[in-house]
Design an enzyme around this catalytic site. Structure first.
Site, PDB file in Angstrom:
ATOM      1  CG  ASP A  48     116.880  32.116 135.131  1.00 33.94           C
ATOM      2  OD1 ASP A  48     116.533  32.805 136.323  1.00 33.94           O
ATOM      3  OD2 ASP A  48     117.684  31.265 134.711  1.00 33.94           O
TER       4      ASP A  48
ATOM      5  CE  LYS B   8     118.196  27.108 132.948  1.00 29.55           C
ATOM      6  NZ  LYS B   8     117.625  28.575 132.867  1.00 29.55           N
TER       7      LYS B   8
ATOM      8  CG  ASP C  30     120.918  32.078 135.550  1.00 25.87           C
ATOM      9  OD1 ASP C  30     120.171  31.753 136.436  1.00 25.87           O
ATOM     10  OD2 ASP C  30     122.320  32.125 135.841  1.00 25.87           O
ATOM     11  CG  ASN C  31     120.972  28.900 134.759  1.00 27.41           C
ATOM     12  OD1 ASN C  31     119.881  29.255 134.646  1.00 27.41           O
ATOM     13  ND2 ASN C  31     121.395  28.679 136.185  1.00 27.41           N
TER      14      ASN C  31
ATOM     15  CD  GLU D  17     120.735  29.212 140.751  1.00 26.96           C
ATOM     16  OE1 GLU D  17     121.936  29.678 140.003  1.00 26.96           O
ATOM     17  OE2 GLU D  17     119.843  28.700 140.161  1.00 26.96           O
TER      18      GLU D  17
END
Ligand SMILES: CNc1ncnc2c1ncn2[C@@H]1O[C@H](/C=C/CNC(=O)c2cc(-c3ccc(F)cc3)cc(O)c2O)[C@@H](O)[C@H]1O
Ligand SMILES: [Mg+2]
Length: 214
Positions: free
Chosen positions: A141, A144, A169-170, A199
């Protein structure tokens, strides 16, 4: 500035959460980010997917890349069996300081080791510095564009074993296209996408769960 924001997040925890109660710390952060100021925590919706993966894996050794305020660190640690540990890497000292206080408020210091510094430097030192053999679960996380290089570094350092789970994540927003391409096409991973939302918003996002096949 960013630091003042995360300081207000910490104060919201200290004001609204019960000391020693991790779930109330998670709730206080989610309420603050929904009602007052958005922050890049994994959040409650993707957090439930994170919880189910952690409960399914029942990991003894966890690595988190990118502590930020410690929201996902607390979420994961609150589900770990007694002797299990999570090592979380954070290279911004201000965020690390906030995270340590959020973790202390949750009463989870014994299960969490916040390591200050860049993942690229610390991953190669995991064995000698922390006596880690391999990780059972890695939660990605952080920046990126670092998911893929750090995954390759974990492979090269022999820190993944047959069955290690990578949870990222993401993968849609902001997106990690090179990482996704790698784990979805490499014969060394079995990958699965969990569709969700960014989120505290209605935008699409999701988690990618990848099993290292050895
Ligand atoms: C590269 N090695 C590293 N080693 C140690 N710590 C590292 C790190 N890289 C970054 N970090 C730390 O991780 C954290 C960075 C997280 C990056 N996350 C994001 O950019 C992000 C961004 C969004 C986002 C989504 C949409 C939008 F409009 C704006 C933001 C949502 C998320 O869930 C995110 O996770 C910071 O605390 C940073 O200091
Ligand atoms: Mg994130």
């Amino acid at each position: 500035n960013y630091y003042r924001d995360v300081n207000r997040l910490l104060h919201a925890v200290q004001k609204n959460a019960t000391k020693g109660d991790p779930r109330s710390v998670v709730k206080a952060i989610d309420n603050f980010c929904r009602q007052k100021e958005w922050a890049m925590n994994v959040g409650d919706e993707k957090g439930c997917i994170l919880d189910s993966v952690v409960s399914e894996v029942n990991p003894v050794t966890v690595l988190e890349l990118g502590t930020y305020c410690g929201y996902s660190t607390v979420r994961i640690a609150s589900l770990l069996p007694p002797r299990a540990k999570i090592i979380t890497l954070e290279f911004n000292p201000d965020y690390a300081k906030i995270a340590r206080q959020v973790i202390a408020w949750a009463g989870l210091e014994d299960k969490i080791q916040v390591v200050e510094g860049p993942s690229g430097e610390w991953i190669p030192k995991m064995k000698e510095q922390f006596g880690v053999k391999t990780f059972d679960l890695v939660f990605l996380d952080h920046w990126k564009d670092r998911y893929l290089p750090d995954t390759k570094l974990l492979e090269d350092c022999g820190l993944l074993r047959k069955g290690t789970i990578l949870l990222a994540d993401n993968v849609i927003c902001p997106g990690t296209p090179d990482y996704l391409e790698y784990v979805r096409n490499s014969p060394r991973y079995k990958s699965q996408y969990f569709k969700s939302h960014l989120e505290y918003t209605k935008a699409e996002d999701g988690l990618e769960k990848s099993v290292f096949l050895g």
